[in-house]
Design an enzyme around this catalytic site. Structure first.
Site, PDB file in Angstrom:
ATOM      1  N   GLU A 163     -49.406 -95.299 -23.425  1.00  0.00           N
ATOM      2  CA  GLU A 163     -48.025 -95.069 -23.819  1.00  0.00           C
ATOM      3  C   GLU A 163     -47.945 -94.324 -25.133  1.00  0.00           C
ATOM      4  O   GLU A 163     -46.979 -93.596 -25.382  1.00  0.00           O
ATOM      5  CB  GLU A 163     -47.273 -96.399 -23.927  1.00  0.00           C
ATOM      6  CG  GLU A 163     -45.767 -96.286 -24.092  1.00  0.00           C
ATOM      7  CD  GLU A 163     -45.310 -96.157 -25.551  1.00  0.00           C
ATOM      8  OE1 GLU A 163     -44.126 -95.858 -25.763  1.00  0.00           O
ATOM      9  OE2 GLU A 163     -46.141 -96.359 -26.465  1.00  0.00           O
ATOM     10  N   ASP A 219     -52.126-100.097 -24.712  1.00  0.00           N
ATOM     11  CA  ASP A 219     -52.789 -99.301 -25.734  1.00  0.00           C
ATOM     12  C   ASP A 219     -52.140 -99.441 -27.102  1.00  0.00           C
ATOM     13  O   ASP A 219     -50.993 -99.866 -27.236  1.00  0.00           O
ATOM     14  CB  ASP A 219     -52.848 -97.830 -25.329  1.00  0.00           C
ATOM     15  CG  ASP A 219     -51.475 -97.197 -25.170  1.00  0.00           C
ATOM     16  OD1 ASP A 219     -50.573 -97.877 -24.654  1.00  0.00           O
ATOM     17  OD2 ASP A 219     -51.305 -96.017 -25.554  1.00  0.00           O
TER      18      ASP A 219
END
Length: 355
Positions: A129, A72
């Protein structure tokens, strides 16, 4: 969208990853492409949990190295697709951390069956994350499939300037609340403005003296900072409640509980509520596998900020950050990574994995 070619040049693979939007909670398309690419590698086992992928070799080599990176990014800021200008690759996630992930994916794909490979490998590409830890894909994998996080050394592809950054700081967030009495703002003297009461809190935080802690030659500098202020009812009402969100980045020589005690002592007399806390990770440089990597790279320093090396450290696995690019460019609209860093990390890590 064209399939990902993991064996292509890591710079080209970085550009391809940047061009696939994957803000937190929107990683599915990229995860689909990474999964298919991993399934195309002969002789490896692949699992998927949500939008988190893991693959591993099982060649019976004496040690195992884990290569982990997140899929991400922060929200896109008009910086996709990528641009390549003067040997720098620009784009959302270029440095945090699609370049590191590209290097790890490339090395896993090209070394999985290579006769010169010195370690069995586990590759983890995980979701979420960049948001609250309750969504972290690596955390969920550790809970659902803990055997996939077993190894002798874990590497996180976090940007580290193509050198090893050891350990990480712990982080906690507290809410400091002040209370007063509501009143009409035209008759403010009848109330007690809770927002004004935050002034001494902010001043006391500004006077905090940060520690600099040397652990195994890595110096961690702490910081206590207000990151958000909240107080509002209406434009004509004196607020009776106000909040300051305060973030403490602490050296890994203390626990989260000890860090919270320090904050409470510094803010004695104020209402302090813990909202989130995650311990840091000690450098772990005395471990043989970590020492061998540092000998290969030739330079090591402390990691400022919290990273998922702490999750591995909690499991007793030495872990370091090793990836391309300057972390100060992370999350910026002009996010960028030098092409030379990508090729350097790929070459250094290949040499280490095939020593």
């Amino acid at each position: 969208m064209h399939p990902l070619h993991l064996t292509s040049d890591p710079v080209a693979l970085t550009a391809a990853l940047v061009d696939i939007p994957s803000p937190s909670h929107q990683e599915k398309h990229l995860a689909d492409l990474v999964e298919q690419a991993l399934l195309d590698i002969p002789g490896v086992e692949v699992i998927r949990r949500g939008n988190t992928l893991a693959a591993r070799t099982a060649r019976g080599l004496p040690e195992r190295v884990i290569l982990a990176g997140h899929l991400d990014t922060v929200p896109i800021a008009d910086n996709v697709p990528h641009q390549l200008i003067d040997d720098r690759l620009y784009g959302c996630g270029a440095v945090d951390m699609k370049s590191g992930l590209a290097v790890y994916l490339h090395l896993f794909a090209t070394l999985a069956a290579a006769p010169e490979l010195a370690f069995d490998l586990t590759l983890i590409a995980y979701e979420c994350e960049e948001v609250d830890s309750i969504y972290n894909g690596l955390r969920h994998l550790a809970e659902s499939d803990p055997e996939w996080l077993r190894g002798d050394l874990a590497l996180l592809g976090e940007p580290s300037g193509a050198i090893v950054e050891a350990g990480c700081q712990g982080t906690l967030r507290v809410r400091v609340t002040t209370r007063g009495r509501r009143a009409h703002s035209a008759r403010g003297w009848l109330g007690d403005n809770a927002a004004h009461r935050l002034g001494p809190v902010i001043q006391r935080i500004a006077e905090w003296q940060p520690r600099e802690v040397d652990i195994d030659g890595c110096v961690y500098r702490e910081g206590l900072n207000v990151v958000k202020l909240e107080s509002y009812l209406a434009t004509n009402i004196i607020p009776d409640e106000a909040h300051a969100l305060v973030n403490y980045r602490f050296a890994p020589d203390i626990t989260g509980e000890e860090a919270l005690a320090r904050v409470r002592e510094h803010l004695a007399g104020y209402e302090v509520t813990l909202e989130d806390s995650v311990d840091g990770a000690l450098p772990g440089l005395e471990q043989p596998a970590a020492a061998a990597l540092i000998a290969q790279v030739g330079e090591v320093r402390a990691k400022y900020g919290w990273t998922d090396v702490a999750r591995f450290a909690a499991l007793g696995i030495p872990a370091v950050n090793f990836g391309p690019g300057d972390p100060s460019y992370a999350h910026r609209q002009e996010e960028q990574v030098p092409v030379g860093d990508i090729t350097r990390v790929a070459a250094q890590l290949r040499s280490f994995l095939t020593r």
